[in-house]
Design a protein around this motif. Structure first.
Motif, PDB file in Angstrom:
ATOM      1  N   ALA A 189       6.651   5.950  -3.921  1.00 19.16           N
ATOM      2  CA  ALA A 189       6.734   5.628  -2.490  1.00 19.16           C
ATOM      3  C   ALA A 189       8.137   5.155  -2.126  1.00 19.16           C
ATOM      4  CB  ALA A 189       5.699   4.567  -2.135  1.00 19.16           C
TER       5      ALA A 189
ATOM      6  N   TYR B 195      -1.122   1.947 -10.022  1.00 19.84           N
ATOM      7  CA  TYR B 195      -0.504   1.307  -8.855  1.00 19.84           C
ATOM      8  C   TYR B 195       1.027   1.342  -8.927  1.00 19.84           C
ATOM      9  CZ  TYR B 195       0.278  -2.211  -5.245  1.00 19.84           C
ATOM     10  OH  TYR B 195       0.689  -2.863  -4.133  1.00 19.84           O
TER      11      TYR B 195
ATOM     12  N   THR C 194      -0.952   6.704  -6.860  1.00 19.49           N
ATOM     13  CA  THR C 194      -1.516   5.373  -6.630  1.00 19.49           C
ATOM     14  C   THR C 194      -2.924   5.280  -7.198  1.00 19.49           C
ATOM     15  OG1 THR C 194      -0.189   5.166  -4.634  1.00 19.49           O
ATOM     16  CG2 THR C 194      -2.016   3.644  -4.868  1.00 19.49           C
TER      17      THR C 194
ATOM     18  N   LEU D 100       0.866  -1.187   0.000  1.00 18.68           N
ATOM     19  CA  LEU D 100       0.000   0.000   0.000  1.00 18.68           C
ATOM     20  C   LEU D 100       0.899   1.233   0.000  1.00 18.68           C
ATOM     21  CD1 LEU D 100      -2.543  -1.101   2.719  1.00 18.68           C
ATOM     22  CD2 LEU D 100      -2.980  -0.929   0.277  1.00 18.68           C
ATOM     23  N   PRO D 101       1.211   1.770  -1.165  1.00 17.80           N
ATOM     24  CA  PRO D 101       2.201   2.847  -1.248  1.00 17.80           C
ATOM     25  C   PRO D 101       1.926   4.058  -0.358  1.00 17.80           C
ATOM     26  CG  PRO D 101       1.715   2.004  -3.425  1.00 17.80           C
ATOM     27  CD  PRO D 101       0.759   1.337  -2.488  1.00 17.80           C
ATOM     28  N   PRO D 102       0.699   4.588  -0.274  1.00 15.56           N
ATOM     29  CA  PRO D 102       0.510   5.760   0.585  1.00 15.56           C
ATOM     30  C   PRO D 102       0.745   5.473   2.071  1.00 15.56           C
ATOM     31  CG  PRO D 102      -1.275   5.614  -0.992  1.00 15.56           C
ATOM     32  CD  PRO D 102      -0.500   4.347  -1.087  1.00 15.56           C
TER      33      PRO D 102
ATOM     34  N   CYS E 162       1.934  10.720  -3.538  1.00 13.19           N
ATOM     35  CA  CYS E 162       1.865   9.259  -3.591  1.00 13.19           C
ATOM     36  C   CYS E 162       0.425   8.784  -3.711  1.00 13.19           C
ATOM     37  CB  CYS E 162       2.540   8.663  -2.365  1.00 13.19           C
ATOM     38  SG  CYS E 162       2.659   6.873  -2.429  1.00 13.19           S
TER      39      CYS E 162
ATOM     40  N   GLY F 148       2.675   4.703  -8.174  1.00 14.80           N
ATOM     41  CA  GLY F 148       2.582   4.941  -6.735  1.00 14.80           C
ATOM     42  C   GLY F 148       3.668   4.202  -5.976  1.00 14.80           C
ATOM     43  N   ILE F 149       3.947   2.972  -6.374  1.00 19.51           N
ATOM     44  CA  ILE F 149       5.009   2.191  -5.731  1.00 19.51           C
ATOM     45  C   ILE F 149       6.366   2.834  -5.984  1.00 19.51           C
ATOM     46  CG2 ILE F 149       6.253  -0.006  -5.769  1.00 19.51           C
ATOM     47  CD1 ILE F 149       3.611  -1.387  -6.306  1.00 19.51           C
TER      48      ILE F 149
END
Length: 71
Positions: free
Chosen positions: A51, A44, A40, A17-19, A36, A47-48
């Protein structure tokens, strides 16, 4: 400086879960977290990537108190 175990846990959370990983490192009301979250939502994988960048490369700035004693 953070311990290696804390960084490893944040990286694992950033992959799942990046955030959440960014929130643990920088806080929930920061620019890094909002970027982020938006990345995301849009995709996805971006976002990764962001992050991991935010956790491993961006250093936390020390918090300065706005009120200093004048004496």
């Amino acid at each position: 400086m953070d311990s290696r175990c804390a960084i490893l846990c944040e990286v694992l959370l950033a992959i799942l879960l990046p955030p959440l990983g960014v929130c643990l490192r920088h806080g929930c009301c920061t620019v890094e977290f909002l970027i982020c979250l938006i990345l995301t939502i849009l995709g996805y994988v971006p976002g990764i990537i962001y992050a991991l960048y935010a956790i491993l490369c961006i250093q936390n700035e020390p918090h300065y108190h706005h009120y200093h004693s004048l004496a």
